[in-house]
Design a protein around this motif. Structure first.
Motif, PDB file in Angstrom:
ATOM      1  N   GLU A 132       0.886  -0.925  -0.118  1.00 17.73           N
ATOM      2  CA  GLU A 132      -0.029   0.170   0.024  1.00 17.73           C
ATOM      3  C   GLU A 132       0.899   1.323  -0.055  1.00 17.73           C
ATOM      4  OE1 GLU A 132      -3.411   2.341   2.603  1.00 17.73           O
ATOM      5  OE2 GLU A 132      -2.824   0.377   3.186  1.00 17.73           O
ATOM      6  N   PHE A 133       1.964   1.036   0.646  1.00 13.43           N
ATOM      7  CA  PHE A 133       2.903   2.397   0.797  1.00 13.43           C
ATOM      8  C   PHE A 133       3.305   2.648  -0.620  1.00 13.43           C
ATOM      9  CE2 PHE A 133       7.279   3.787   1.022  1.00 13.43           C
ATOM     10  CZ  PHE A 133       7.209   5.071   1.861  1.00 13.43           C
ATOM     11  N   GLU A 134       3.810   1.611  -1.194  1.00 10.78           N
ATOM     12  CA  GLU A 134       4.506   1.921  -2.701  1.00 10.78           C
ATOM     13  C   GLU A 134       3.491   2.394  -3.628  1.00 10.78           C
ATOM     14  OE1 GLU A 134       7.481   1.769  -3.581  1.00 10.78           O
ATOM     15  OE2 GLU A 134       8.206   1.452  -1.468  1.00 10.78           O
ATOM     16  N   SER A 135       2.167   1.779  -3.504  1.00  9.53           N
ATOM     17  CA  SER A 135       1.010   2.159  -4.432  1.00  9.53           C
ATOM     18  C   SER A 135       0.644   3.619  -4.256  1.00  9.53           C
ATOM     19  CB  SER A 135      -0.012   1.251  -4.197  1.00  9.53           C
ATOM     20  OG  SER A 135      -1.323   1.715  -4.929  1.00  9.53           O
ATOM     21  N   ARG A 136       0.401   3.944  -3.106  1.00  9.67           N
ATOM     22  CA  ARG A 136       0.002   5.443  -2.626  1.00  9.67           C
ATOM     23  C   ARG A 136       1.214   6.439  -3.103  1.00  9.67           C
ATOM     24  NH1 ARG A 136      -2.924   5.325   3.238  1.00  9.67           N
ATOM     25  NH2 ARG A 136      -3.214   7.676   2.711  1.00  9.67           N
ATOM     26  N   LYS A 137       2.387   5.775  -2.847  1.00 13.35           N
ATOM     27  CA  LYS A 137       3.696   6.621  -3.127  1.00 13.35           C
ATOM     28  C   LYS A 137       3.617   6.880  -4.457  1.00 13.35           C
ATOM     29  CE  LYS A 137       7.997   5.261  -2.986  1.00 13.35           C
ATOM     30  NZ  LYS A 137       9.206   4.659  -2.611  1.00 13.35           N
ATOM     31  N   LYS A 138       3.369   6.018  -5.532  1.00 10.48           N
ATOM     32  CA  LYS A 138       3.713   6.160  -6.875  1.00 10.48           C
ATOM     33  C   LYS A 138       2.224   6.883  -7.229  1.00 10.48           C
ATOM     34  CE  LYS A 138       3.232   3.178 -11.145  1.00 10.48           C
ATOM     35  NZ  LYS A 138       2.862   1.874 -11.771  1.00 10.48           N
ATOM     36  N   GLU A 139       1.066   6.851  -7.004  1.00  6.25           N
ATOM     37  CA  GLU A 139       0.032   7.630  -7.205  1.00  6.25           C
ATOM     38  C   GLU A 139       0.554   9.227  -6.917  1.00  6.25           C
ATOM     39  OE1 GLU A 139      -4.871   8.057  -6.631  1.00  6.25           O
ATOM     40  OE2 GLU A 139      -3.584   7.171  -5.011  1.00  6.25           O
ATOM     41  N   ILE A 140       1.051   9.562  -5.678  1.00  4.05           N
ATOM     42  CA  ILE A 140       1.276  10.836  -5.319  1.00  4.05           C
ATOM     43  C   ILE A 140       2.307  11.420  -6.410  1.00  4.05           C
ATOM     44  CG2 ILE A 140       2.286  12.346  -3.601  1.00  4.05           C
ATOM     45  CD1 ILE A 140       0.968  10.649  -1.591  1.00  4.05           C
ATOM     46  N   LYS A 141       3.301  10.569  -6.555  1.00  8.25           N
ATOM     47  CA  LYS A 141       4.698  10.917  -7.551  1.00  8.25           C
ATOM     48  C   LYS A 141       3.962  11.165  -8.847  1.00  8.25           C
ATOM     49  CE  LYS A 141       9.163   9.774  -8.675  1.00  8.25           C
ATOM     50  NZ  LYS A 141      10.397   8.675  -8.364  1.00  8.25           N
ATOM     51  N   GLU A 142       3.204  10.339  -9.509  1.00  5.02           N
ATOM     52  CA  GLU A 142       2.640  10.671 -10.753  1.00  5.02           C
ATOM     53  C   GLU A 142       1.835  12.187 -11.098  1.00  5.02           C
ATOM     54  OE1 GLU A 142       0.512   7.245 -11.727  1.00  5.02           O
ATOM     55  OE2 GLU A 142       2.297   6.128 -12.476  1.00  5.02           O
ATOM     56  N   LEU A 143       1.079  12.255  -9.843  1.00  5.81           N
ATOM     57  CA  LEU A 143       0.241  13.498  -9.931  1.00  5.81           C
ATOM     58  C   LEU A 143       1.064  14.530  -9.461  1.00  5.81           C
ATOM     59  CD1 LEU A 143      -2.807  14.938  -9.962  1.00  5.81           C
ATOM     60  CD2 LEU A 143      -2.526  14.326  -7.276  1.00  5.81           C
ATOM     61  N   LEU A 144       2.072  14.529  -8.963  1.00  7.42           N
ATOM     62  CA  LEU A 144       3.152  15.520  -8.609  1.00  7.42           C
ATOM     63  C   LEU A 144       3.795  15.812 -10.131  1.00  7.42           C
ATOM     64  CD1 LEU A 144       4.889  17.517  -6.909  1.00  7.42           C
ATOM     65  CD2 LEU A 144       6.109  15.404  -6.289  1.00  7.42           C
ATOM     66  N   ARG A 145       4.049  15.002 -10.855  1.00 10.38           N
ATOM     67  CA  ARG A 145       4.703  15.158 -12.026  1.00 10.38           C
ATOM     68  C   ARG A 145       3.838  16.088 -12.945  1.00 10.38           C
ATOM     69  NH1 ARG A 145       5.804  10.471 -13.080  1.00 10.38           N
ATOM     70  NH2 ARG A 145       7.860  10.362 -12.296  1.00 10.38           N
ATOM     71  N   LEU A 146       2.534  15.554 -12.972  1.00 10.97           N
ATOM     72  CA  LEU A 146       1.586  15.789 -13.857  1.00 10.97           C
ATOM     73  C   LEU A 146       1.395  17.665 -13.341  1.00 10.97           C
ATOM     74  CD1 LEU A 146      -0.792  16.088 -15.814  1.00 10.97           C
ATOM     75  CD2 LEU A 146      -2.305  15.421 -14.401  1.00 10.97           C
ATOM     76  N   THR A 147       1.081  17.813 -12.020  1.00  5.87           N
ATOM     77  CA  THR A 147       0.796  19.249 -11.528  1.00  5.87           C
ATOM     78  C   THR A 147       1.992  20.238 -11.705  1.00  5.87           C
ATOM     79  OG1 THR A 147      -0.418  18.126  -9.928  1.00  5.87           O
ATOM     80  CG2 THR A 147       0.148  20.434  -9.452  1.00  5.87           C
ATOM     81  N   ARG A 148       3.346  19.626 -11.535  1.00 13.97           N
ATOM     82  CA  ARG A 148       4.349  20.487 -11.917  1.00 13.97           C
ATOM     83  C   ARG A 148       4.486  20.866 -13.453  1.00 13.97           C
ATOM     84  NH1 ARG A 148       9.177  17.408  -8.575  1.00 13.97           N
ATOM     85  NH2 ARG A 148       9.322  18.983  -6.840  1.00 13.97           N
ATOM     86  N   THR A 149       4.100  19.927 -14.329  1.00 11.95           N
ATOM     87  CA  THR A 149       4.055  20.421 -15.820  1.00 11.95           C
ATOM     88  C   THR A 149       2.857  21.432 -15.949  1.00 11.95           C
ATOM     89  OG1 THR A 149       4.698  18.171 -16.359  1.00 11.95           O
ATOM     90  CG2 THR A 149       3.510  19.296 -18.145  1.00 11.95           C
ATOM     91  N   GLN A 150       1.926  21.218 -15.322  1.00  9.28           N
ATOM     92  CA  GLN A 150       0.698  22.156 -15.707  1.00  9.28           C
ATOM     93  C   GLN A 150       1.017  23.420 -15.064  1.00  9.28           C
ATOM     94  OE1 GLN A 150      -2.604  20.151 -13.790  1.00  9.28           O
ATOM     95  NE2 GLN A 150      -3.167  19.416 -15.666  1.00  9.28           N
TER      96      GLN A 150
END
Length: 366
Positions: free
Chosen positions: A189-207
């Motif tokens: 669960e830790f890795e899954s949630r970390k991955k979800e946040i990291k992907e959203l973080l990358r998208l938000t930075r791009t936006q």
């Protein structure tokens, strides 16, 4: 308030299709061939914002002029056999890299090879014609980017900032609770949630970068508003990374306890854990206030910074230290201090945010 949004992926696909069709049509109208390279050029220059389109086109034009110039001279003087084309390619790449036009390397090499592949008879005329085709593609991409509606990056950015904060704050809270209760989330669960946040973080930075670029040619938001959003993004980034340290501290604490036979938790240490519980609850309340300010535009009152809570926390640490001493205390205190310091940082960051921005509301209301 509901906003209609331009799907970022869909918008770019549609623009690419229109640019390709228009480039091919113009080449047919002007009876210039081969048309396919105009289409390729248009595809390479479609960008998510007008700013990037012009910036990219300028680089591509310079790269194309340099590449085609070297190709024409080299092909005219030395011929167009495979060895010559390979050597000319090396010269082109070296030149482009030296003048720092790296994004255009691939397009420049393709353009040069396209020119060098021109029929040997009347080589110069065919090479120039093929160059015109490339410029038609560049111009078409610019025109499509300039006149078609642009995605509303501001709305998408703030929605993703809000979602990012929900994910990171809940992640942070759950990991602190896992430390307090000796019941951490699973590694999966830790890795899954970390991955979800990291992907959203990358998208938000791009936006956020696209929003700043878009504001250069559309209605510009006040600088302090953009600075506020950037600081809010940075705050969530740091919260995400500190959360990972909490997970490590919890695992180390559990392992340390297992090595000692899982001793019972003393009354004094339960008081320390109770202070951590109060600290994380206070953080959640403060974070909700900041979230409402950023996303819903609610005023953010100036939150006083005081050390009363942490003085009380130190008092309970001292009481616990009386009961536990030596290396056992140092190891246990090390884990506790990681959690306490991260809670203190998170709460103080929000309080400092309220001081720096004077409670002015956000111009966006979801």
């Amino acid at each position: 308030m509901t906003h209609k949004r331009f799907n970022l992926v869909g918008a770019r696909i549609i623009k690419t299709g229109i640019a390709v069709a228009l480039a091919l049509y113009i080449c047919s109208l002007l009876q210039i061939s081969p048309r396919v390279f105009a289409a390729v050029s248009a595809v390479m220059n479609i960008q998510p914002s007008i700013y990037r389109s012009f910036k990219n086109a300028i680089e591509q034009v310079l790269t194309h002029v340099i590449s085609v110039g070297i190709a024409v001279v080299g092909g005219y003087l030395f011929g167009t056999n495979p060895v010559t084309i390979g050597l000319i390619t090396i010269v082109i790449i070296t030149t482009i890299v030296r003048i720092k036009l790296l994004p255009g390397v691939a397009m420049g090499v393709v353009a040069a090879i396209f020119v060098l592949d021109a029929p040997h008879h009347d080589f110069l005329n065919h090479a120039l014609t093929r160059s015109y085709v490339v410029f038609i593609g560049l111009g078409t991409a610019l025109m499509v980017n300039s006149f078609l509606p642009q995605p509303r990056y501001k709305d998408a950015l703030l929605n993703n900032l809000a979602k990012l904060n929900k994910l990171t704050a809940n992640f942070f809270q759950d990991l602190v609770q896992g430390f307090i209760n000796l019941n951490p989330i699973s590694d999966a669960e830790f890795e899954s949630r970390k991955k979800e946040i990291k992907e959203l973080l990358r998208l938000t930075r791009t936006q956020f970068e696209l929003h700043k670029e878009q504001s250069k040619y559309q209605s510009r938001l006040p600088y302090d508003i953009q600075e506020k959003w950037e600081k809010y993004l940075d705050y969530n980034v740091k919260l995400y990374y500190k959360s990972q340290e909490l997970h490590d501290a919890t695992k180390q604490r559990i392992e340390w306890r297992k090595e000692r036979g899982d001793p019972p938790i003393s009354t004094e240490f339960k008081m320390v854990l109770g202070m951590l519980e109060r600290g994380i609850n206070s953080f959640i309340s403060l974070n909700d206030q900041l979230y409402d300010h950023i996303y819903y535009g609610k005023p953010l009152s100036r939150i006083p910074i005081n050390e009363q809570f942490w003085e009380e926390f130190s008092y309970f640490i001292d009481r616990w230290h009386v009961r536990m001493t030596g290396s056992s205390f140092l190891h246990a205190f090390m884990y506790v201090s990681v959690v306490a310091n991260h809670i203190k940082w998170a709460s103080r960051s929000i309080k400092e945010f309220s001081h720096n921005h004077k409670g002015e509301p956000s111009p966006f209301v979801a």
